[in-house]
Scaffold this motif. Structure first.
Motif, short mmCIF file in Angstrom:
data_model
loop_
_atom_site.label_atom_id
_atom_site.label_comp_id
_atom_site.label_asym_id
_atom_site.label_seq_id
_atom_site.Cartn_x
_atom_site.Cartn_y
_atom_site.Cartn_z
N VAL A 77 0.86 -1.18 0.00
CA VAL A 77 0.00 0.00 0.00
C VAL A 77 0.89 1.24 0.00
O VAL A 77 1.73 1.39 0.89
N VAL A 78 0.73 2.08 -1.01
CA VAL A 78 1.46 3.34 -1.09
C VAL A 78 0.43 4.45 -0.93
O VAL A 78 -0.48 4.57 -1.74
N SER A 79 0.56 5.20 0.17
CA SER A 79 -0.45 6.22 0.46
C SER A 79 0.17 7.42 1.15
O SER A 79 1.04 7.28 2.02
N SER A 80 -0.31 8.60 0.79
CA SER A 80 0.14 9.81 1.47
C SER A 80 -0.39 9.87 2.91
O SER A 80 0.12 10.63 3.73
N ARG A 81 -1.37 9.03 3.22
CA ARG A 81 -1.86 8.94 4.62
C ARG A 81 -0.77 8.43 5.56
O ARG A 81 -0.87 8.60 6.77
N PHE A 82 0.27 7.80 5.02
CA PHE A 82 1.36 7.27 5.83
C PHE A 82 2.44 8.30 6.15
O PHE A 82 3.34 8.02 6.94
N GLU A 83 2.35 9.49 5.54
CA GLU A 83 3.36 10.52 5.76
C GLU A 83 3.48 10.83 7.26
O GLU A 83 2.48 11.07 7.94
N GLN A 89 2.38 2.23 13.08
CA GLN A 89 1.09 2.92 12.93
C GLN A 89 0.51 2.68 11.54
O GLN A 89 -0.71 2.54 11.38
N ARG A 90 1.36 2.60 10.53
CA ARG A 90 0.89 2.30 9.18
C ARG A 90 0.26 0.92 9.14
O ARG A 90 -0.81 0.72 8.56
N HIS A 91 0.93 -0.04 9.77
CA HIS A 91 0.40 -1.41 9.83
C HIS A 91 -0.92 -1.44 10.59
O HIS A 91 -1.84 -2.17 10.21
N ARG A 92 -1.02 -0.66 11.63
CA ARG A 92 -2.27 -0.61 12.39
C ARG A 92 -3.42 -0.10 11.53
O ARG A 92 -4.55 -0.58 11.64
N LEU A 93 -3.15 0.90 10.68
CA LEU A 93 -4.19 1.42 9.79
C LEU A 93 -4.67 0.34 8.82
O LEU A 93 -5.87 0.20 8.56
N VAL A 106 -8.97 -14.61 6.66
CA VAL A 106 -7.57 -14.33 6.33
C VAL A 106 -6.69 -14.79 7.48
O VAL A 106 -6.76 -14.26 8.59
N HIS A 107 -5.88 -15.78 7.20
CA HIS A 107 -5.01 -16.39 8.21
C HIS A 107 -3.70 -15.62 8.35
O HIS A 107 -3.15 -15.53 9.45
N ALA A 108 -3.17 -15.08 7.25
CA ALA A 108 -1.89 -14.38 7.29
C ALA A 108 -1.93 -13.19 6.34
O ALA A 108 -2.47 -13.27 5.25
N LEU A 109 -1.34 -12.08 6.80
CA LEU A 109 -1.28 -10.86 6.00
C LEU A 109 0.09 -10.23 6.15
O LEU A 109 0.46 -9.80 7.25
N ALA A 110 0.85 -10.20 5.07
CA ALA A 110 2.14 -9.50 5.05
C ALA A 110 1.87 -8.10 4.50
O ALA A 110 1.19 -7.96 3.49
N ILE A 111 2.41 -7.09 5.17
CA ILE A 111 2.10 -5.71 4.82
C ILE A 111 3.38 -4.94 4.48
O ILE A 111 4.34 -4.97 5.24
#
Length: 150
Positions: A77-83, A89-93, A106-111
């Motif tokens: 995920v590429v987002s200006s919300r992560f600035e 915190q990005r992972h929490r979003l 969903v058993h597993a999620l790599a972010i």
């Protein structure tokens, strides 16, 4: 709970073309109607984070699950919300946007969560390591795989 489980279920007779390997995934933001969990992930992340770039990869085929499963994913995920936000915190979003799927099918999620600047300097998707056999202790895996082939 049953409706969310049913949303995660895939028909066992999924054509081989729909279970394509990771190398054939299209890195775009259009949801694939034949993959309901993937489509939901794309829709929710797009709505919550308004990404400049989004990739959702179903990595279930790399694990001991029935063919056509949608249980293991990698997202970029590429987002200006992560600035200005730390990585946690990005992972929490991302986790908050997908909390229903993470509590269900969903058993597993790599972010990978990047700002547009980070993406511009390194536009690469990390690769997942091979499955380490976490299902070795699950004595029902053989039955699950057999059920997926029938």
């Amino acid at each position: 709970m049953l409706p969310s489980v049913l949303r995660c279920a895939r028909p066992v007779s999924t054509p081989r073309a729909l279970t394509r390997p990771l190398a054939h995934f299209r890195p775009h933001m259009d949801p694939d109607p034949s993959r309901p969990v993937e489509r939901t992930i794309r829709t929710k992340l797009t709505g919550a984070l308004t990404p400049d770039h989004l990739e959702v990869h179903n990595e279930s085929h790399m694990h001991a699950v029935p063919p056509g499963s949608e249980s293991h994913f990698r997202v970029l995920v590429v987002s200006s919300r992560f600035e200005g936000l730390p990585l946690i915190q990005r992972h929490r979003l991302v986790n908050e946007a997908l909390k229903e799927e993470l509590s269900g099918c969903v058993h597993a999620l790599a972010i990978q969560a990047k700002t547009p600047e980070q993406w511009g300097s390194n536009p690469a998707l990390a690769k997942s390591p091979p499955c380490m056999g976490g299902s070795r202790g699950d004595h029902t895996v053989e039955e699950k795989l057999k059920a997926g082939r029938e």
